[in-house]
Design a protein around this motif. Structure first.
Motif, PDB file in Angstrom:
ATOM      1  N   GLY A  64      -1.317   0.140 -11.400  1.00 23.52           N
ATOM      2  CA  GLY A  64      -0.901   0.671 -10.110  1.00 23.52           C
ATOM      3  C   GLY A  64      -0.405   2.100 -10.218  1.00 23.52           C
ATOM      4  O   GLY A  64      -0.740   2.965  -9.398  1.00 23.52           O
ATOM      5  N   GLU A  67      -3.365   4.437 -11.035  1.00 19.86           N
ATOM      6  CA  GLU A  67      -4.189   4.721  -9.865  1.00 19.86           C
ATOM      7  C   GLU A  67      -3.569   5.815  -8.995  1.00 19.86           C
ATOM      8  O   GLU A  67      -4.300   6.549  -8.313  1.00 19.86           O
ATOM      9  CB  GLU A  67      -4.407   3.443  -9.056  1.00 19.86           C
ATOM     10  CG  GLU A  67      -5.362   2.475  -9.748  1.00 19.86           C
ATOM     11  CD  GLU A  67      -5.484   1.145  -9.026  1.00 19.86           C
ATOM     12  OE1 GLU A  67      -4.724   0.925  -8.051  1.00 19.86           O
ATOM     13  OE2 GLU A  67      -6.321   0.326  -9.450  1.00 19.86           O
ATOM     14  N   GLY A  68      -2.235   5.931  -9.021  1.00 17.67           N
ATOM     15  CA  GLY A  68      -1.598   7.041  -8.316  1.00 17.67           C
ATOM     16  C   GLY A  68      -1.946   8.378  -8.943  1.00 17.67           C
ATOM     17  O   GLY A  68      -2.176   9.370  -8.239  1.00 17.67           O
ATOM     18  N   GLN A  71      -5.615   9.044  -8.019  1.00 19.03           N
ATOM     19  CA  GLN A  71      -5.742   9.397  -6.605  1.00 19.03           C
ATOM     20  C   GLN A  71      -5.431  10.865  -6.372  1.00 19.03           C
ATOM     21  O   GLN A  71      -6.175  11.573  -5.686  1.00 19.03           O
ATOM     22  CB  GLN A  71      -4.783   8.525  -5.781  1.00 19.03           C
ATOM     23  CG  GLN A  71      -4.737   8.865  -4.297  1.00 19.03           C
ATOM     24  CD  GLN A  71      -3.792   7.933  -3.554  1.00 19.03           C
ATOM     25  OE1 GLN A  71      -3.912   6.710  -3.634  1.00 19.03           O
ATOM     26  NE2 GLN A  71      -2.825   8.492  -2.825  1.00 19.03           N
ATOM     27  N   ARG A 291       1.088   3.190  -6.328  1.00 19.14           N
ATOM     28  CA  ARG A 291       0.075   4.248  -6.283  1.00 19.14           C
ATOM     29  C   ARG A 291       0.505   5.410  -5.398  1.00 19.14           C
ATOM     30  O   ARG A 291       0.501   6.575  -5.833  1.00 19.14           O
ATOM     31  CB  ARG A 291      -1.261   3.685  -5.795  1.00 19.14           C
ATOM     32  CG  ARG A 291      -2.337   4.759  -5.688  1.00 19.14           C
ATOM     33  CD  ARG A 291      -3.709   4.184  -5.551  1.00 19.14           C
ATOM     34  NE  ARG A 291      -3.838   3.337  -4.367  1.00 19.14           N
ATOM     35  CZ  ARG A 291      -4.959   2.687  -4.057  1.00 19.14           C
ATOM     36  NH1 ARG A 291      -6.014   2.753  -4.855  1.00 19.14           N
ATOM     37  NH2 ARG A 291      -5.028   1.960  -2.966  1.00 19.14           N
TER      38      ARG A 291
END
Length: 377
Positions: A64, A67-68, A71, A291
């Motif tokens: 998680g 993924e941040g 992103q 995220r």
């Protein structure tokens, strides 16, 4: 994202051997990014995430946070990577990893996990030019008071609220035989578990159930890694009548998923991120907005607005915790039911314990009158 972070700001609370995981970064070359504020030299890696336990593909907590990073970095063409100490949980090895990230040209570190507390306490002073995003912890020495330097920000999550919602939903959906398998009893995992018990108790009271009508087996796997032992434990619980297991155990949760899939009817509640894609038996997940929290902090850093020296709490008031907005795997628990209980929780109408002083929920929750907890130490 903007709405989320505006709300987050509103609740401001005043290696060993080192492994660099090549191939995950997408170098953009030297120069400035699209914000036009922060610059780096060709070949440097401005954003680095360092794990403590588990890897970035644990399909839970670390993933998680990672993924941040993805992103934000991919959207803005900024080089990134992650580093993993070979020895997990060691302050010395974490510091060695941080030092090597410094050598790689890091400008902002993302460090997820309670076990980074002592390393970040030291590193924030040693490397005052590097900025640090610390998740689920506040920089703290082995002995002494916590201290956050101006180059560090701490982001905390109200895991007890996510756990509460998961326990409440399970009981309201008709389940009476529950289980909790945590990974290692660090503060965030303990709060997930105690919240789960409190949510089950609250739902049982609303339904007018009697003492002992809801039972929860409660233990820790001792690891955040999948293992045959965890799968065997979960399988034995399902065979003995446990209907739903909440697993706040990182990668070890994959073993619980496997046990559920192999059982006749066992169900699971996932953790940290929406894990429903891993098994049809996962009815919901106790979420933490990892995220977007990481991406938002990175955005502030590269815009030259890093909120150093501050602690942020992600909870129900800013949608920082909750359950996924898909209730199709519940039998009766609905979106309307969720919205009602979430509103009470976010509005402060339901106090949920934040205590993590003991791994045993019975030491913390002394007023249970309906739920019977079997502690397996």
């Amino acid at each position: 994202m903007k709405k989320l972070f505006a709300l987050l700001l509103a609740v401001l609370l005043v290696a060993g051997v080192f492994v660099a995981c090549g191939g995950n970064n997408e170098p953009a070359g030297g120069g400035t990014n699209s914000f036009g504020v922060i610059s780096w030299e060709d070949g440097e890696i401005p954003i680095v995430l360092i794990t403590d336990y588990g890897d970035i593909d644990d399909e839970s907590y670390n993933q998680g946070a990672w993924e941040g990073v993805l992103q934000f970095a991919r959207a803005n063409d900024i080089p990134y990577d992650y580093f993993r100490p070979a020895s997990r949980g060691s302050t010395e090895d974490n510091l060695n990893s941080i030092s090597l990230a410094i050598d790689a040209g890091v400008q902002v570190l993302v460090t997820p996990g309670f076990l980074f507390e002592p390393a970040i306490y030291i590193a924030q002073e040693m490397y005052s030019d590097v900025h640090i995003i610390l998740l689920d912890a506040i920089p703290t020495p082995p002995e002494g008071d916590s201290y956050i330097a101006e180059n560090t920000v701490a982001v905390l999550f109200a895991e007890e609220q996510s756990g509460f919602l998961a326990g409440y939903a399970a009981v309201m959906d008709g389940h009476r035989e529950l289980g909790f398998i945590g990974g290692i009893p660090v503060p965030s995992v303990i709060r997930f578990g105690t919240g789960f018990v409190e949510g089950a108790e609250f739902a049982a009271a609303e339904l007018g159930l009697g003492a002992g009508d809801v039972n929860i087996r409660y233990t820790y796997a001792g690891s955040f890694a999948p293992s045959p032992e965890v799968q065997t434990l979960a399988a034995s619980w399902y065979a003995d009548g446990v209907e739903v297991i909440f697993t706040a155990a990182g990668g070890a949760g994959l073993s619980v998923f496997a046990a559920a899939d192999a059982s006749d009817s066992g169900l699971v509640i996932g953790v940290d991120v929406d894990q429903s894609s891993h098994s049809e038996r996962i009815i919901t997940s106790a979420l933490k907005e990892l995220r977007n929290s990481v991406a938002d902090m990175l955005e502030l850093f590269f815009a030259g607005e890093f909120p150093g020296g501050q602690i942020f709490m992600m909870d129900g008031t800013n949608d920082g915790v909750g359950l996924p907005q898909d209730f199709s795997r519940f039998q009766t628990f609905s979106q309307a039911d969720y919205d009602a209980i979430f509103g009470q929780l976010a509005g402060g109408e339901i106090p949920v314990s934040t205590d993590f002083s003991s791994p045993n929920p019975l030491d913390i929750l002394t007023n249970l009158s309906i739920v019977d907890v079997t502690w397996i130490g």
